[in-house]
Design a protein around this motif. Structure first.
Motif, short mmCIF file in Angstrom:
data_model
loop_
_atom_site.label_atom_id
_atom_site.label_comp_id
_atom_site.label_asym_id
_atom_site.label_seq_id
_atom_site.Cartn_x
_atom_site.Cartn_y
_atom_site.Cartn_z
N GLU A 82 0.81 -1.22 0.00
CA GLU A 82 0.00 0.00 0.00
C GLU A 82 0.85 1.28 0.00
OE1 GLU A 82 -2.84 -0.37 -0.80
OE2 GLU A 82 -3.99 -1.81 0.40
N HIS A 101 -2.80 2.84 8.39
CA HIS A 101 -3.84 2.07 7.70
C HIS A 101 -4.09 0.78 8.50
CE1 HIS A 101 -5.99 -0.25 4.78
NE2 HIS A 101 -4.98 -1.07 4.56
N HIS A 103 -6.98 -2.70 9.21
CA HIS A 103 -8.18 -3.49 8.88
C HIS A 103 -8.94 -3.76 10.18
CE1 HIS A 103 -6.08 -5.39 5.07
NE2 HIS A 103 -6.11 -4.07 5.03
N HIS A 164 -12.50 -2.88 2.61
CA HIS A 164 -11.07 -3.02 2.87
C HIS A 164 -10.69 -2.63 4.31
CE1 HIS A 164 -6.74 -2.14 1.19
NE2 HIS A 164 -6.71 -2.48 2.47
#
Ligand SMILES: [Zn+2]
Length: 222
Positions: A82, A101, A103, A164
């Protein structure tokens, strides 16, 4: 400590260690599992991003991958898949020094509904506006995903990535990590409230007042 600039010789080592500590903290809090999620931090003329495919517990400071803004690896290592959105956010947003980032469970659950988080709670303003937007779906690691993320982050410091996860930004890594925890907490509260019905949504005027108060007194006090 008071290092005068990000380019001081030992400050990169401090940042690398802080990235490891941050990644391990996210893992310990259950916001990331295994090698999912990643962190990017701005340097003077380049940036650092967590490496691809290495679980948080196994990270070491020297594994953080330095890249320039053309996307070239400086030194060695394989960057997170990413890296594009880390680069593009840091390139586009002079106010931002770090990108996180995850999840994490609740933010990702809402992202799978491709649902913006509305102003159901005043702390939504911590992300910079009266919503936390969700992008449409795009394949991980693609320029398309990065472009969608930048759009959703316009005027904001956090967004959901459709089907995502989420991204949170900060002036520095500490602020980005704090906002990551706040967004996940908000997502959990929104999810929980939705079990009982449709939450009351604060008006634009009510949220404007919150944002003005945050600017005057600092974010998140109360
Ligand atoms: Zn991801």
């Amino acid at each position: 400590m008071g290092h005068p600039a990000a380019s001081a010789p030992d400050s990169q080592e401090i940042l690398r260690s802080a990235m490891v500590v941050g990644a391990q903290r996210l893992s310990a809090l259950g916001l990331n599992r295994g090698s999912s999620g990643n962190i990017g931090v701005r340097l003077a003329q380049s940036f650092l991003v967590t490496p691809s495919g290495i679980p948080a517990e196994e990270l070491m400071p020297q594994m953080m991958v330095e890249m320039d803004f053309s996307g070239t690896v400086l030194g060695s290592g394989k960057p997170s898949s990413e890296w594009r959105f880390h680069r593009d956010i840091l390139a586009a947003r002079a106010d931002i020094g770090a990108v996180v980032h995850t999840h994490s469970r609740y933010a990702t659950s809402l992202a799978c509904l491709q649902r913006d988080i509305p102003a159901f709670h005043y702390m939504i303003a911590a992300a910079g506006g009266d919503t936390i937007r969700c992008t449409p779906y795009a394949l991980f690691g693609t320029q398309e995903l990065s472009d969608l993320a930048l759009q959703a982050l316009s005027g904001r410091k956090a967004c959901l990535l459709g089907n995502h996860g989420m991204i949170a930004l900060g002036a520095d890594l500490k602020a980005a990590l704090a906002l990551t925890l706040e967004v996940e907490s908000l997502a959990q509260h929104y999810w929980t409230a939705l079990q009982l019905g449709e939450p009351n949504i604060l008006s634009k005027q009510q949220m404007q007042t919150v944002m003005e108060k945050f600017e005057t007194y600092g974010q998140g006090k109360g």
